[in-house]
Enzyme design. Structure first.
Site, PDB file in Angstrom:
ATOM      1  N   TRP A   1      46.978 120.186  87.522  1.00  0.00           N
ATOM      2  CA  TRP A   1      47.367 121.288  86.617  1.00  0.00           C
ATOM      3  C   TRP A   1      46.866 120.984  85.206  1.00  0.00           C
ATOM      4  O   TRP A   1      46.499 121.893  84.466  1.00  0.00           O
ATOM      5  CB  TRP A   1      48.896 121.424  86.620  1.00  0.00           C
ATOM      6  CG  TRP A   1      49.401 122.437  85.648  1.00  0.00           C
ATOM      7  CD1 TRP A   1      49.607 123.758  85.870  1.00  0.00           C
ATOM      8  CD2 TRP A   1      49.759 122.213  84.271  1.00  0.00           C
ATOM      9  NE1 TRP A   1      50.069 124.374  84.733  1.00  0.00           N
ATOM     10  CE2 TRP A   1      50.167 123.443  83.732  1.00  0.00           C
ATOM     11  CE3 TRP A   1      49.777 121.092  83.440  1.00  0.00           C
ATOM     12  CZ2 TRP A   1      50.592 123.592  82.425  1.00  0.00           C
ATOM     13  CZ3 TRP A   1      50.192 121.233  82.126  1.00  0.00           C
ATOM     14  CH2 TRP A   1      50.593 122.468  81.631  1.00  0.00           C
ATOM     15  N   HIS A   2      46.846 119.676  84.843  1.00  0.00           N
ATOM     16  CA  HIS A   2      46.439 119.322  83.483  1.00  0.00           C
ATOM     17  C   HIS A   2      44.955 119.532  83.245  1.00  0.00           C
ATOM     18  O   HIS A   2      44.524 119.689  82.106  1.00  0.00           O
ATOM     19  CB  HIS A   2      46.789 117.858  83.187  1.00  0.00           C
ATOM     20  CG  HIS A   2      48.250 117.656  82.977  1.00  0.00           C
ATOM     21  ND1 HIS A   2      49.118 117.480  84.020  1.00  0.00           N
ATOM     22  CD2 HIS A   2      48.998 117.638  81.850  1.00  0.00           C
ATOM     23  CE1 HIS A   2      50.344 117.340  83.546  1.00  0.00           C
ATOM     24  NE2 HIS A   2      50.303 117.441  82.244  1.00  0.00           N
ATOM     25  N   GLY A   3      44.188 119.488  84.295  1.00  0.00           N
ATOM     26  CA  GLY A   3      42.768 119.702  84.092  1.00  0.00           C
ATOM     27  C   GLY A   3      41.976 119.248  85.291  1.00  0.00           C
ATOM     28  O   GLY A   3      42.489 118.535  86.167  1.00  0.00           O
TER      29      GLY A   3
END
Lengths: 420, 456
Positions: free
Chosen positions: A272-274
């Site tokens: 989700w963060h990247g």
């Protein structure tokens, strides 16, 4: 964002109005698929295309590069999860849908938390939007303090630590002490940066009469991995718990099934963060920590061997495990993770002039924050400063404002979580 | 689906209150110990923390005034804290809405005043100097502050021929030799008010304190290099000397569009007017963050040449590259000329004779400057010299500088410095004669004094 808003409003309306479970399910999946497609395209397309190219080149195949030069829409990870949670809650019957499109659009694009959260839930924010803002003098005061506190965390804590972190992670062969200083600094930088943004968002919301959810609860006072995730980025961790971990089966299907769910949840939390391998490893690392914690707890239960580890030891150990996670999170590549860890393993603790100044700066900025948070933790009151008596409260306000004025960095440094 | 809530119950508030009462009682009982520990600690490490001195012997704490004051303050604040918790009236005041923020603002105001109090200001400035590398801008502005705002008007006995001020950037700082010039003006009569990269908006800001110095002559070195550079308001160069009048001056030279574009910078300067905590933020950051305890490691030291220049040296190629990149028609060109006009008017109105030397750089650097900028600068300064009444000396009216006279892309070397200083002495002598000023008998003729052999 407009497309996401229109699709989710339409789907949630259809779900709420339909009695046919098949139609409701189709609408739910339409909404989820549309949201994930948009998110996947903008955020993960290039990552998967690059990874495919790498694999192909290792296999001796030559493929034409397929990466796209696209700009990631601001806050896409946050508002996508927020709209998805709304539709799922309406589907589950946990939430009455918003009847007005403008109210729903405000729910999606509520500006204080749009770009970096907290990821609000329909069950919390939608009723507030529907009933209208409730401004009050107390809300104004609370909001003003939250904003000042958030600015302090961002401009004084995070942005003063940023140069230490940047220089450490730019080193080709850092010593152990440099890695330690850099990683400790990053732990407080990312905390100050992200929780600072959350405080400002909550403060602005509070002043406008909206109550946004708590996103951080003294995360570095966690004593185990499970505790950590109940304190760090609560809006994401609780989202993952409610919409991924529990639907996957949670801990209802035996030990290995639970471990699988934990790893999958944390892996997706990392992604989700990247779109980068470092985030994948970070997610897996935290998944492994959660499994280890569960395993130790169950082993203790089964063997009846209850060792009472002192609170401070648990706290220090958990903080350092978190720091290893932050090293992985901040590293530019998997190679750098290994370089930093090997630098740490050399146990070289000689201090250059720059190291001394960095260590002093780190201590000067972090020790007061740790002390205040220790008071918050020991009294169980996050609004500790606001509830102090007149003299220390005034001193605390004056110190925070004086530090903000004289030590704050007001350049053009973005919040770290804006990139997510 | 459970989400965490912020606990804000009466119980939580009571918990803080009980915690405070417990803490204050413990602190009160330990206050004699705290007094002694603070006294000894401050006596031993106070100067280490402030001025980076090696730690003093703890045995000498009795004679330490710093330690005694710190100890008494620590003990008194504990007693005050305990008393406020136990005084019913203060307890009631505790609940007055807005009292704490009000007291906080008062405290911040008092803190600002304390910083301006001469003794504490001196300690603050010396502490900053102790930990600041020689070429840091913070260090330079502290020296400039001390010269401009702390020193009284210059009084020299016996009265010199002329009290000369050299105002400008590192170009004039390196271009004029003070000792050589003093052979003309008289000993101790030449004062440099130079900051690296000084820009016309700074000239304007410093005009009032400079006028108060009651100098006879002020010499500046200006060219397109100064007027065609700043893209936005240089707040770090203006913040430290921000006063209401200065900020109003800055605002008045900007067009409405420029004011809007620079609104953040103007707000910055306005905040600097309100509180020294903001205007002195760079030195405060130096004081707070730059500390080390292994004194053998030591702070970075600038080379002799860099110390002389007062700035980091860039080689010729880099300098030319910088010139090409930085010298452009920026939005602040007109504002710069207006600001300089105000500076010139203020000084001439105060009776100071202003001499503006048209500046230049290394011939290769000059090629990087668009010729139109030079023509425009010359034209505007000539116009101003007529309307305001100052001397403007163009390059063809003064000594010619050759390629060998340059240290780097923009700074003169010792040969160039001697050439220019000698020319300036002659110029000042001739113009003083022309103006009918009397020559003191003891002062020798300006030409050819102290000239190096290779000079003209």
């Amino acid at each position: 964002m407009l497309a996401s808003t229109v699709i989710d409003f339409g789907c949630s309306r259809g779900i709420a109005n339909s009695q046919d479970s098949r139609v409701r399910r189709r609408l739910l999946w339409t909404s989820v698929a549309a949201n994930l497609t948009v998110l996947g395209f903008f955020k993960y397309y290039n990552f998967f295309a690059d990874s495919l190219l790498d694999i192909a080149s290792h296999a001796g195949l030559e493929l034409t590069p397929m990466t796209l030069n696209i700009v990631l829409p601001v806050g896409i990870s946050f508002y996508t999860f927020q709209t998805m949670s709304y539709t799922i809650d309406v589907y589950r019957g946990d939430l009455k849908r918003l009847s007005s499109f403008t109210d729903f659009a405000l729910y999606v694009a509520f500006f204080p938390q749009l770009v970096a959260g907290p990821i609000e839930r329909g069950s919390r924010l939608a009723p507030q939007i529907e009933s209208g803002p409730r401004t009050s003098w107390a809300g104004m005061q609370d909001g003003a303090w939250l904003i000042i506190k958030g600015l302090f965390k961002k401009a004084v804590l995070a942005d003063n630590l940023a140069p230490i972190v940047d220089s450490t992670f730019a080193m080709s062969d850092p010593s152990a002490v440099q890695v330690l200083i850099g990683v400790y600094a990053f732990a407080f930088q990312i905390y100050g940066d992200f929780s600072g943004y959350t405080d400002i968002a909550r403060g602005v919301g509070r002043m406008m009469g909206y109550n946004l959810m708590l996103n951080f609860r003294l995360p570095y006072f966690a004593t185990n991995p499970s505790d950590f995730w109940q304190r760090w980025h609560i809006s994401l961790s609780s989202w993952l718990r409610d919409y991924l971990y529990i639907p996957l089966g949670g801990n209802r299907g035996g030990k290995w099934f639970t471990y699988r769910n934990l790893v999958l949840t944390m892996l997706l939390g990392g992604l989700w963060h990247g779109a980068a391998w470092t985030f994948v490893i970070w997610g897996l690392f935290h998944g492994a920590l959660l499994i280890a914690h569960r395993q130790v707890a169950s082993w203790q239960r089964e063997s009846g061997w209850n060792v009472s580890v002192p609170y401070l030891v648990k706290l220090v150990v958990m903080f350092h495990l978190t720091c290893i996670g932050w090293l992985i999170f901040r590293a530019e590549s998997t190679t750098q993770i290994l370089e930093m860890l090997s630098g740490l393993a050399r146990f070289d603790f000689g201090l250059s002039l720059a190291d001394q100044m960095n260590a002093w700066k780190l201590a000067l900025l972090c020790v007061p924050v740790i002390l205040i948070q220790a008071c918050q933790e020991s009294t169980g009151n996050l609004n500790f400063v606001r509830h102090l008596s007149l003299l220390p409260r005034t001193v605390a306000y004056a110190s925070v404002i004086a530090a903000l004025l004289s030590l704050g960095q007001f350049g053009q440094s973005e919040f770290i979580y804006f990139q997510f | 689906m459970s989400l965490p809530q912020e606990i804000e119950t009466n119980q939580a508030c009571r918990c803080v209150s009980d915690w405070e009462r417990g803490l204050s009682t413990i602190l009160l009982w330990s206050s004699p110990v705290i007094l002694i520990v603070t006294w000894v600690g401050s006596a031993t490490f106070g100067k280490t923390l402030l001025f980076l001195y090696p730690a003093a012997s703890p045995a000498g704490f009795i004679s330490s005034k710093l330690g005694l004051v710190a100890g008494i303050l620590a003990a008194l604040s504990i007693v005050l804290y305990w008393a406020t918790l136990r005084t019913a009236r203060i307890e009631r005041a505790n609940r007055l809405p807005g009292l704490s923020p009000l007291l906080c603002l008062l405290g911040l105001g008092l803190g600002g005043l304390l910083l301006q109090f001469p003794k504490s200001h001196w300690v603050f400035q010396e502490s900053v100097k102790a930990r600041t590398p020689q070429l840091e801008f913070s260090r330079n502005i502290i020296f400039m502050q001390q010269k401009l705002f702390t020193e009284a008007p210059i009084e020299i006995t016996p009265a010199p021929l002329s009290k000369v001020g050299l105002v400008g950037s590192s170009q004039i700082n390196l271009g004029i030799d003070v000792e050589q010039l003093e052979t003309w003006s008289g000993e101790g009569a030449v004062h440099k008010y130079c900051l690296p990269g000084m820009v016309p908006l700074q000239y304007q800001a410093l005009s009032a304190p400079l006028a108060e110095k009651r100098l006879d002559v002020v010499v500046c070195w200006l060219s397109e290099f100064d007027f065609f550079r700043e893209r936005e308001l240089p707040t770090s160069r203006l913040r430290w000397c921000a006063e209401t009048a200065n900020v109003r001056d800055v605002f008045s030279v900007l067009t409405p569009n420029q004011a809007w574009f620079n609104r953040g910078h103007l707000a910055d300067l306005a905040t600097a007017v309100v509180t020294p905590l903001w205007s002195q933020r760079e030195p405060i950051q130096m004081l707070s963050f730059r500390f080390w305890w292994r004194f053998d490691v030591g702070a970075p030291v600038a080379s002799d040449e860099e110390q002389q220049v007062g700035a980091r040296l860039a080689d010729l190629d880099q300098g030319v590259k910088n010139a090409k990149q930085n010298i452009q028609r920026t939005p602040l060109v007109d504002a710069n000329f207006q600001a300089f006009e105000r500076f010139a008017r203020r000084l001439t109105d105060a009776g100071t004779r202003l001499v503006i030397i048209e500046g230049e750089s290394h011939p290769l650097t000059m090629e990087a400057y668009p010729p139109a900028f030079r023509a425009e600068t010359r034209e505007k300064l000539s116009e101003l010299s007529r309307s305001v009444g100052f001397d403007f000396v163009t390059t063809d009216q003064r000594v010619q500088l050759e390629t060998d006279d340059w240290r780097d892309a923009v700074h003169l070397n010792e040969t160039g410095e001697a050439k220019l200083t000698n020319w300036l002495m002659n110029y000042l002598q001739e113009s003083t004669n022309r103006l009918g000023a009397a020559l003191p008998v003891s002062v020798p003729s300006a030409h050819p004094l102290n000239l190096p052999s290779q000079s003209f």
